[in-house]
Design a protein around this motif. Structure first.
Motif, PDB file in Angstrom:
ATOM      1  N   VAL A  11     -40.684  -9.951   6.461  1.00 36.64           N
ATOM      2  CA  VAL A  11     -41.153  -9.454   5.171  1.00 36.64           C
ATOM      3  C   VAL A  11     -40.413 -10.186   4.059  1.00 36.64           C
ATOM      4  O   VAL A  11     -39.196 -10.345   4.134  1.00 36.64           O
ATOM      5  N   GLY A  12     -41.141 -10.616   3.041  1.00 41.97           N
ATOM      6  CA  GLY A  12     -40.472 -11.211   1.892  1.00 41.97           C
ATOM      7  C   GLY A  12     -41.420 -11.978   0.988  1.00 41.97           C
ATOM      8  O   GLY A  12     -42.601 -12.170   1.303  1.00 41.97           O
ATOM      9  N   ARG A  13     -40.867 -12.388  -0.124  1.00 44.34           N
ATOM     10  CA  ARG A  13     -41.597 -13.215  -1.077  1.00 44.34           C
ATOM     11  C   ARG A  13     -41.816 -14.587  -0.435  1.00 44.34           C
ATOM     12  O   ARG A  13     -40.891 -15.163   0.125  1.00 44.34           O
ATOM     13  N   GLY A  43     -46.032 -10.336   2.727  1.00 42.27           N
ATOM     14  CA  GLY A  43     -45.577 -10.848   1.443  1.00 42.27           C
ATOM     15  C   GLY A  43     -46.566 -11.827   0.861  1.00 42.27           C
ATOM     16  O   GLY A  43     -47.529 -12.230   1.512  1.00 42.27           O
ATOM     17  N   PHE A  69     -49.185  -8.924   0.274  1.00 39.87           N
ATOM     18  CA  PHE A  69     -48.315  -7.866  -0.229  1.00 39.87           C
ATOM     19  C   PHE A  69     -48.805  -6.519   0.283  1.00 39.87           C
ATOM     20  O   PHE A  69     -49.989  -6.217   0.241  1.00 39.87           O
TER      21      PHE A  69
END
Length: 180
Positions: A11-13, A43, A69
């Motif tokens: 998970v992340g940008r 993300g 997202f």
């Protein structure tokens, strides 16, 4: 999580410093050994097209799910159906997402270049810390977790125990002691 699903999650940008291109390289190696496992990426960001291009380069479009997202509840549902969390960030402060994975009993694998991961993961206890951004070593450790459910389960229990140390009650007690 019961850690029985064949799902890996991250998970992340989707930005360069989060290292998702390296994650695809790692997963390509994992996929050669464990082709029935899936990688879930949650993300969005400016690297999305590059990541998709790398997925397509390896022919992994059926094995990597780009979720975009998602809200906290949706992320929680995916974590509860995952067996391994992987972080490939180049740098990271205190990796809250690692504690979030731990709170679902999901062991984590991260590069030790993400300094915050070193604060959370205890190597060989609740996950693995990989030195020198070694993608082959990371893939090997992930495969080891995949192939040894008992080890994965113990690491997941250790992860859950650690997450509980960061509960509101635990942290509140520590602050009260400090303030007194």
């Amino acid at each position: 999580s019961d850690l029985k699903s064949k799902n890996i999650v991250s998970v992340g940008r989707l930005s360069k410093e989060k290292g998702f291109i390296d994650l695809i390289d790692v997963f390509a190696l994992v996929h050669m050994v464990c082709p029935d496992w899936k990688l879930n990426i949650i993300g969005d960001g400016e690297e999305k097209d590059k990541i998709i291009s790398r997925i397509n380069k390896y022919g992994l479009s059926d094995s990597v799910v780009m979720h975009g997202f998602l809200d906290k509840e949706q992320v929680g549902r995916i974590l509860s159906r995952s067996s391994i969390y992987v972080m490939t960030s180049f740098t990271e402060s205190f990796g809250i997402v690692l504690l979030e994975a731990f709170s679902y009993g999901v062991p984590c694998v991260a590069f030790d270049s993400a300094e915050g991961a070193n604060e959370i993961i205890t190597n060989n206890w609740d996950g693995y810390l990989i030195k020198d951004r070694n993608t082959e070593e990371m893939a090997k450790r992930i495969c080891r977790m995949i192939q040894n459910y008992g080890r994965r389960y113990v690491m997941g229990q250790n992860a859950l125990d650690k997450a509980n140390k960061y509960s509101l009650e635990e942290v509140k007690e520590k602050w009260i002691k400090i303030l007194k």
